[in-house]
Motif scaffolding. Sequence first.
Motif, PDB file in Angstrom:
ATOM      1  N   GLY A 119       0.807  -1.214   0.000  1.00  8.92           N
ATOM      2  CA  GLY A 119       0.000   0.000   0.000  1.00  8.92           C
ATOM      3  C   GLY A 119       0.840   1.263   0.000  1.00  8.92           C
ATOM      4  O   GLY A 119       2.069   1.236  -0.046  1.00  8.92           O
ATOM      5  N   ASP A 120       0.158   2.396   0.075  1.00 10.27           N
ATOM      6  CA  ASP A 120       0.802   3.700   0.053  1.00 10.27           C
ATOM      7  C   ASP A 120       1.078   4.139   1.490  1.00 10.27           C
ATOM      8  O   ASP A 120       0.447   5.043   2.031  1.00 10.27           O
ATOM      9  N   VAL A 121       2.029   3.460   2.127  1.00  8.72           N
ATOM     10  CA  VAL A 121       2.341   3.721   3.527  1.00  8.72           C
ATOM     11  C   VAL A 121       3.814   4.092   3.634  1.00  8.72           C
ATOM     12  O   VAL A 121       4.668   3.421   3.064  1.00  8.72           O
ATOM     13  N   ASP A 122       4.118   5.173   4.357  1.00  7.71           N
ATOM     14  CA  ASP A 122       5.512   5.558   4.563  1.00  7.71           C
ATOM     15  C   ASP A 122       5.840   5.470   6.043  1.00  7.71           C
ATOM     16  O   ASP A 122       5.285   6.194   6.870  1.00  7.71           O
ATOM     17  N   MET A 123       6.743   4.578   6.372  1.00  4.61           N
ATOM     18  CA  MET A 123       7.065   4.309   7.764  1.00  4.61           C
ATOM     19  C   MET A 123       7.670   5.516   8.465  1.00  4.61           C
ATOM     20  O   MET A 123       7.446   5.735   9.658  1.00  4.61           O
ATOM     21  N   PHE A 124       8.427   6.318   7.747  1.00  5.95           N
ATOM     22  CA  PHE A 124       9.077   7.470   8.367  1.00  5.95           C
ATOM     23  C   PHE A 124       8.039   8.503   8.814  1.00  5.95           C
ATOM     24  O   PHE A 124       8.179   9.125   9.870  1.00  5.95           O
ATOM     25  N   CYS A 125       7.001   8.688   8.025  1.00  5.47           N
ATOM     26  CA  CYS A 125       5.925   9.614   8.416  1.00  5.47           C
ATOM     27  C   CYS A 125       5.192   9.094   9.642  1.00  5.47           C
ATOM     28  O   CYS A 125       4.868   9.863  10.560  1.00  5.47           O
ATOM     29  N   ASP A 126       4.920   7.785   9.665  1.00  5.77           N
ATOM     30  CA  ASP A 126       4.233   7.196  10.821  1.00  5.77           C
ATOM     31  C   ASP A 126       5.055   7.397  12.090  1.00  5.77           C
ATOM     32  O   ASP A 126       4.520   7.715  13.153  1.00  5.77           O
ATOM     33  N   LEU A 127       6.367   7.207  11.967  1.00  3.45           N
ATOM     34  CA  LEU A 127       7.252   7.387  13.121  1.00  3.45           C
ATOM     35  C   LEU A 127       7.254   8.843  13.573  1.00  3.45           C
ATOM     36  O   LEU A 127       7.163   9.137  14.771  1.00  3.45           O
ATOM     37  N   ALA A 128       7.369   9.769  12.618  1.00  2.00           N
ATOM     38  CA  ALA A 128       7.397  11.197  12.958  1.00  2.00           C
ATOM     39  C   ALA A 128       6.097  11.620  13.644  1.00  2.00           C
ATOM     40  O   ALA A 128       6.113  12.375  14.629  1.00  2.00           O
ATOM     41  N   GLU A 129       4.962  11.122  13.137  1.00  3.38           N
ATOM     42  CA  GLU A 129       3.669  11.469  13.738  1.00  3.38           C
ATOM     43  C   GLU A 129       3.572  10.954  15.171  1.00  3.38           C
ATOM     44  O   GLU A 129       3.005  11.613  16.047  1.00  3.38           O
ATOM     45  N   LEU A 130       4.132   9.763  15.413  1.00  3.31           N
ATOM     46  CA  LEU A 130       4.142   9.219  16.772  1.00  3.31           C
ATOM     47  C   LEU A 130       4.977  10.107  17.697  1.00  3.31           C
ATOM     48  O   LEU A 130       4.538  10.455  18.798  1.00  3.31           O
ATOM     49  N   CYS A 131       6.171  10.474  17.248  1.00  5.90           N
ATOM     50  CA  CYS A 131       7.069  11.283  18.090  1.00  5.90           C
ATOM     51  C   CYS A 131       6.452  12.649  18.403  1.00  5.90           C
ATOM     52  O   CYS A 131       6.581  13.152  19.519  1.00  5.90           O
TER      53      CYS A 131
END
Length: 356
Positions: A292-304
């Motif tokens: 899918g259209d998922v970017d792990m770095f964005c998910d990590l940044a949003e968590l932080c």
Amino acid sequence: DGVFPDAFSYRLVIEACARGMPSMERAKHWLGHMRDIDGIQPKVEHYNVLIRACVEKADISAAERWLGKMLVDGVDPTIKTYQNLLNACAKQGDVQQVERWKAVMEKRGIRMDDTTYATIFNTCVEAKDIKRAEHWIHAWAKAGLQPSLQAYTKMIILHEGSFRRAEYWMREMQANRIRPNAVAFNSLIDVCVSSGRMDRAEYWLDRMSSFGKGIKPNSVTFGTLIKGYSLTESFAGIDSALDRLLDRKIKPSTIIFSQLMRACSLSTEKGTFEKAEEYVRKIVEEGVEYQGDVDMFCDLAELCVARNRLDRLEYLTGVMLRGGLVPTQQASRRIVRLLKRHAIKKKLMPEGYFFD
């Protein structure tokens, strides 16, 4: 040269005109030329070509007019003729019209086949008409035909939020001697999750592994479990599902990573950020399957940002980079925008201080 066109030659010309260039009018011209000039009576395949061309152009009225002309000319329609009309109505999601043409077929003594039943059934599914979909899949089986694996899987998916009905269709599938595959089991597990019944989701995971010679769960299977446990903030369930996935040597997907980060971001429990760091290290170590259209770095940044732990963003990003993961240019821009909004919200910088 003394060579005269036959019925097949005319069919090719009519099809070329009807489906492409120059126009349907030219197709009509050649049909008349065939009959009036060369004395060749048009056959069912000539009319079917014209009807199919009208269907492809979404002109149902014209298709029906050609059917009428066909009957006036004394040419009997075949199942293929009516299948073209069914397809036209199906494309428009018109359940009533599809059923009307089915009744016409019965009146003319044309026996429906698997393709016809599948068309009617799929039209009901697309319209989310559960009652009619159930009616037609039962009628399909009662006609002595075999509803497909895909049809039963669609019935399972259609009952999202109603796990008991979804389970009924899984059992119906097996009663009709159709072997479910991973997609069917994953669909049922997802319905159980959407119904808030993680106990039934786990039950069907066990059945999946023990069914016949066994059907291998995949990243979608465990990702669905993780999604369910995330909704209930059950980190014991999340950890169990993730461990079982890794024990089977299945690479976690980017979608699973996103679910893990979101669970940690939304949780009110203490220690969930440290849990997120553990997930990052585990997943980077095992490798990632991109889905899918998922970017792990964005998910990590949003968590932080959500947990106000920007001090760990640089470290965890480094872990991912050293693991061979690379952010896309689009992701880099999104992270910059995210950090800018955070800084403005915390009044660490004025609006317009820098540009994306």
